[in-house]
Design a protein around this motif. Structure first.
Motif, PDB file in Angstrom:
ATOM      1  N   ALA A 158       0.831  -1.205   0.000  1.00  0.00           N
ATOM      2  CA  ALA A 158       0.000   0.000   0.000  1.00  0.00           C
ATOM      3  C   ALA A 158       0.869   1.259   0.000  1.00  0.00           C
ATOM      4  N   VAL A 159       1.987   1.224   0.708  1.00  0.00           N
ATOM      5  CA  VAL A 159       2.924   2.353   0.689  1.00  0.00           C
ATOM      6  C   VAL A 159       3.506   2.514  -0.710  1.00  0.00           C
ATOM      7  N   ASN A 160       3.927   1.413  -1.318  1.00  0.00           N
ATOM      8  CA  ASN A 160       4.500   1.465  -2.671  1.00  0.00           C
ATOM      9  C   ASN A 160       3.491   1.968  -3.698  1.00  0.00           C
ATOM     10  N   ALA A 161       2.207   1.700  -3.450  1.00  0.00           N
ATOM     11  CA  ALA A 161       1.153   2.150  -4.369  1.00  0.00           C
ATOM     12  C   ALA A 161       0.737   3.593  -4.107  1.00  0.00           C
ATOM     13  N   GLY A 162       1.242   4.183  -3.023  1.00  0.00           N
ATOM     14  CA  GLY A 162       0.869   5.557  -2.692  1.00  0.00           C
ATOM     15  C   GLY A 162      -0.442   5.663  -1.950  1.00  0.00           C
ATOM     16  N   VAL A 163      -0.978   4.538  -1.487  1.00  0.00           N
ATOM     17  CA  VAL A 163      -2.235   4.542  -0.742  1.00  0.00           C
ATOM     18  C   VAL A 163      -1.987   4.894   0.729  1.00  0.00           C
ATOM     19  N   ILE A 209      -7.995   5.099   6.476  1.00  0.00           N
ATOM     20  CA  ILE A 209      -7.495   4.453   5.259  1.00  0.00           C
ATOM     21  C   ILE A 209      -8.368   4.824   4.061  1.00  0.00           C
ATOM     22  N   SER A 210      -9.679   4.751   4.242  1.00  0.00           N
ATOM     23  CA  SER A 210     -10.609   5.025   3.140  1.00  0.00           C
ATOM     24  C   SER A 210     -10.505   6.474   2.665  1.00  0.00           C
ATOM     25  N   TYR A 211     -10.397   7.396   3.616  1.00  0.00           N
ATOM     26  CA  TYR A 211     -10.348   8.816   3.251  1.00  0.00           C
ATOM     27  C   TYR A 211      -9.102   9.141   2.437  1.00  0.00           C
ATOM     28  N   TYR A 212      -7.944   8.706   2.890  1.00  0.00           N
ATOM     29  CA  TYR A 212      -6.715   9.059   2.188  1.00  0.00           C
ATOM     30  C   TYR A 212      -6.501   8.231   0.923  1.00  0.00           C
ATOM     31  N   ALA A 213      -7.153   7.073   0.828  1.00  0.00           N
ATOM     32  CA  ALA A 213      -7.061   6.292  -0.406  1.00  0.00           C
ATOM     33  C   ALA A 213      -7.666   7.059  -1.582  1.00  0.00           C
ATOM     34  N   LEU A 214      -8.616   7.935  -1.300  1.00  0.00           N
ATOM     35  CA  LEU A 214      -9.256   8.700  -2.371  1.00  0.00           C
ATOM     36  C   LEU A 214      -8.255   9.566  -3.130  1.00  0.00           C
ATOM     37  N   GLU A 215      -7.183   9.982  -2.439  1.00  0.00           N
ATOM     38  CA  GLU A 215      -6.196  10.852  -3.075  1.00  0.00           C
ATOM     39  C   GLU A 215      -5.184  10.078  -3.922  1.00  0.00           C
ATOM     40  N   ALA A 216      -5.118   8.764  -3.716  1.00  0.00           N
ATOM     41  CA  ALA A 216      -4.100   7.944  -4.386  1.00  0.00           C
ATOM     42  C   ALA A 216      -4.475   7.663  -5.842  1.00  0.00           C
ATOM     43  N   ASP A 217      -3.462   7.506  -6.671  1.00  0.00           N
ATOM     44  CA  ASP A 217      -3.678   7.212  -8.088  1.00  0.00           C
ATOM     45  C   ASP A 217      -3.983   5.733  -8.303  1.00  0.00           C
ATOM     46  N   LEU A 218      -4.762   5.448  -9.324  1.00  0.00           N
ATOM     47  CA  LEU A 218      -4.996   4.077  -9.752  1.00  0.00           C
ATOM     48  C   LEU A 218      -3.734   3.548 -10.440  1.00  0.00           C
ATOM     49  N   PRO A 219      -3.622   2.238 -10.631  1.00  0.00           N
ATOM     50  CA  PRO A 219      -2.384   1.651 -11.154  1.00  0.00           C
ATOM     51  C   PRO A 219      -1.864   2.255 -12.452  1.00  0.00           C
ATOM     52  N   ASP A 220      -2.747   2.657 -13.354  1.00  0.00           N
ATOM     53  CA  ASP A 220      -2.264   3.201 -14.628  1.00  0.00           C
ATOM     54  C   ASP A 220      -1.848   4.666 -14.522  1.00  0.00           C
ATOM     55  N   SER A 279      -3.570   7.304 -14.457  1.00  0.00           N
ATOM     56  CA  SER A 279      -4.373   8.247 -15.239  1.00  0.00           C
ATOM     57  C   SER A 279      -5.258   9.129 -14.374  1.00  0.00           C
ATOM     58  N   GLN A 280      -5.644   8.622 -13.225  1.00  0.00           N
ATOM     59  CA  GLN A 280      -6.526   9.394 -12.349  1.00  0.00           C
ATOM     60  C   GLN A 280      -6.469   8.825 -10.937  1.00  0.00           C
ATOM     61  N   SER A 281      -6.970   9.623 -10.006  1.00  0.00           N
ATOM     62  CA  SER A 281      -7.023   9.182  -8.616  1.00  0.00           C
ATOM     63  C   SER A 281      -8.289   8.355  -8.396  1.00  0.00           C
ATOM     64  N   LEU A 282      -8.355   7.713  -7.252  1.00  0.00           N
ATOM     65  CA  LEU A 282      -9.565   6.963  -6.915  1.00  0.00           C
ATOM     66  C   LEU A 282     -10.754   7.905  -6.846  1.00  0.00           C
ATOM     67  N   ALA A 283     -10.561   9.113  -6.307  1.00  0.00           N
ATOM     68  CA  ALA A 283     -11.655  10.095  -6.237  1.00  0.00           C
ATOM     69  C   ALA A 283     -12.153  10.453  -7.634  1.00  0.00           C
ATOM     70  N   ASP A 284     -11.221  10.672  -8.563  1.00  0.00           N
ATOM     71  CA  ASP A 284     -11.618  10.980  -9.946  1.00  0.00           C
ATOM     72  C   ASP A 284     -12.440   9.840 -10.536  1.00  0.00           C
ATOM     73  N   HIS A 285     -12.006   8.616 -10.270  1.00  0.00           N
ATOM     74  CA  HIS A 285     -12.715   7.432 -10.773  1.00  0.00           C
ATOM     75  C   HIS A 285     -14.138   7.389 -10.237  1.00  0.00           C
ATOM     76  N   LEU A 286     -14.298   7.674  -8.929  1.00  0.00           N
ATOM     77  CA  LEU A 286     -15.635   7.631  -8.327  1.00  0.00           C
ATOM     78  C   LEU A 286     -16.502   8.775  -8.832  1.00  0.00           C
ATOM     79  N   MET A 287     -15.903   9.908  -9.147  1.00  0.00           N
ATOM     80  CA  MET A 287     -16.679  11.008  -9.730  1.00  0.00           C
ATOM     81  C   MET A 287     -17.142  10.644 -11.137  1.00  0.00           C
ATOM     82  N   ASP A 288     -16.295   9.955 -11.888  1.00  0.00           N
ATOM     83  CA  ASP A 288     -16.687   9.505 -13.229  1.00  0.00           C
ATOM     84  C   ASP A 288     -17.864   8.535 -13.153  1.00  0.00           C
ATOM     85  N   LEU A 289     -17.905   7.749 -12.062  1.00  0.00           N
ATOM     86  CA  LEU A 289     -19.001   6.794 -11.886  1.00  0.00           C
ATOM     87  C   LEU A 289     -20.263   7.450 -11.332  1.00  0.00           C
ATOM     88  N   GLY A 290     -20.157   8.721 -10.929  1.00  0.00           N
ATOM     89  CA  GLY A 290     -21.316   9.435 -10.411  1.00  0.00           C
ATOM     90  C   GLY A 290     -21.593   9.175  -8.941  1.00  0.00           C
TER      91      GLY A 290
END
Length: 360
Positions: free
Chosen positions: A290-295, A317-328, A330-341
């Motif tokens: 999780a540290v290596n992934a930036g979570v 853990i859940s709150y700060y995970a939102l700021e972390a980038d997804l593996p590719d 391209s975007q953060s977890l928060a961005d991904h959830l906003m795209d999903l509405g």
């Protein structure tokens, strides 16, 4: 803040005194280590204690004169974090509903009304006991757990620490539709002082995935005999099992009320973000991954390894995970959830204003 200023001022004055009195010639420009550990430390502690005592006296006087603080005519409820303190004077009542705390005072008395006994300064508060600040007393009721829920009435003032604000993080996640709390009738139902169950962790995981609607719409069967048929729990568990997010505790049991630890919940979050999958059975290096992934940060890991895993840590853990980038990347977890509405960009920006504490 006032005490911090006093502390720094005293330290600065003492440091100057040490330099003037102990700085020798060019061959011996520094104070000795024995001096710093001995006389200097004793003098510093004495000066700091004197300054803090004077600060307490001033606060007590100002409270009595009505210059600071407010008065609650009826019982009020608040959530506090570690190191936060409620200062009360004669007649102030305090009731600890959840978490841990301690009462301290210089003189006078504090009475545990529930038992009818005077409690010494430094006593740990007992949950659901009413404490009364006696005549000519100024007392500080300080939170010693990560979070606490306190009821109070009478004249009061608050002082706040710089510890992580799990309460604000829970409120931020709630504003983003990611955290709903429980049916507990106090503390906004957050129950941050309780250990999370496997079912609660799974539900949070599904929300972080942005798939709660799909889970609630799921219909089917599960192999788990300890999940009530037709229940909402069955929807979450059945959906997660069908998607391959969880394997259950055994082939036929899920253990919904079982305990969950930091490694297990962090693994759930890594799976939600695409950094892991249910195929991974070895969780010994989960926090490192999780540290290596930036979570997580190294500070987060140290905290999670040393603290009991409560709903407060789950929220962290859940709150700060939102700021972390997804593996590719391209975007953060928060961005991904906003795209999903799941939440809007305005809601995301609004959540930033709720959490003012620094990350570990």
């Amino acid at each position: 803040m006032k005490k911090l200023v006093l502390f720094l001022s005293v330290c600065a004055l003492l440091a100057s005194a040490v330099w003037v009195g102990a700085a020798g010639d060019a061959g011996d420009p520094l104070a000795s280590l024995s001096y710093l550990n001995g006389e200097f430390s004793q003098r510093a502690e004495k000066k700091i204690d004197q300054a803090l005592e004077q600060s307490d006296k001033e606060l007590a006087e100002r409270l009595k004169n009505g210059e600071v603080g407010e008065a609650a005519a009826s019982w009020q409820e608040t959530r506090l974090k570690e190191g936060d303190a409620l200062h009360g004077v004669t007649g102030t009542d305090v009731l600890l509903l959840a978490g841990r705390g301690r009462v301290t005072y210089k003189s006078g008395a504090v009475v545990d009304v529930t038992t009818g006994a005077v409690v010494p300064s430094g006593t740990n508060l007992t949950a659901n006991h009413r404490y009364l600040t006696a005549e000519d007393t100024t007392a500080a009721y300080t939170v010693t757990s990560e979070t606490a829920v306190v009821d109070y009435q009478g004249q009061y003032a608050f002082s706040y620490s710089d510890r992580p604000d799990y309460n604000a993080m829970a409120a931020a996640l709630k504003s983003l539709h990611l955290f709903k709390g429980t049916f507990t009738g106090y503390g906004e139902g957050f129950d941050l002082e309780a250990a999370p169950t496997r079912l609660q962790a799974l539900i949070m995981f599904i929300r972080v995935l942005g798939e709660e609607e799909q889970a609630l719409a799921w219909s089917g069967t599960t192999p788990f005999k300890d999940i009530e048929k037709g229940s909402q729990a069955e929807h979450y568990v059945g959906y997660a099992y069908e998607k391959g997010y969880t394997n259950g505790y055994t082939a036929t049991s899920f253990k919904p009320a079982g305990a969950v630890n930091a490694y297990q919940y962090t693994e759930f979050v890594l799976r939600a973000m695409g950094y892991s999958s249910a195929a991974n059975k070895d969780l010994s290096d989960t926090l490192l991954r999780a540290v290596n992934a930036g979570v997580l940060t190294d500070g987060d890991t140290a905290m999670l390894q040393s603290a009991a895993f409560l709903r407060a840590q789950l929220v962290y853990i859940s709150y700060y995970a939102l700021e972390a980038d997804l593996p590719d990347g391209s975007q953060s977890l928060a961005d991904h959830l906003m795209d999903l509405g799941v939440f809007t960009r305005d809601e995301w920006r609004g959540s930033w204003k709720l959490v003012k504490s620094e990350r570990l």
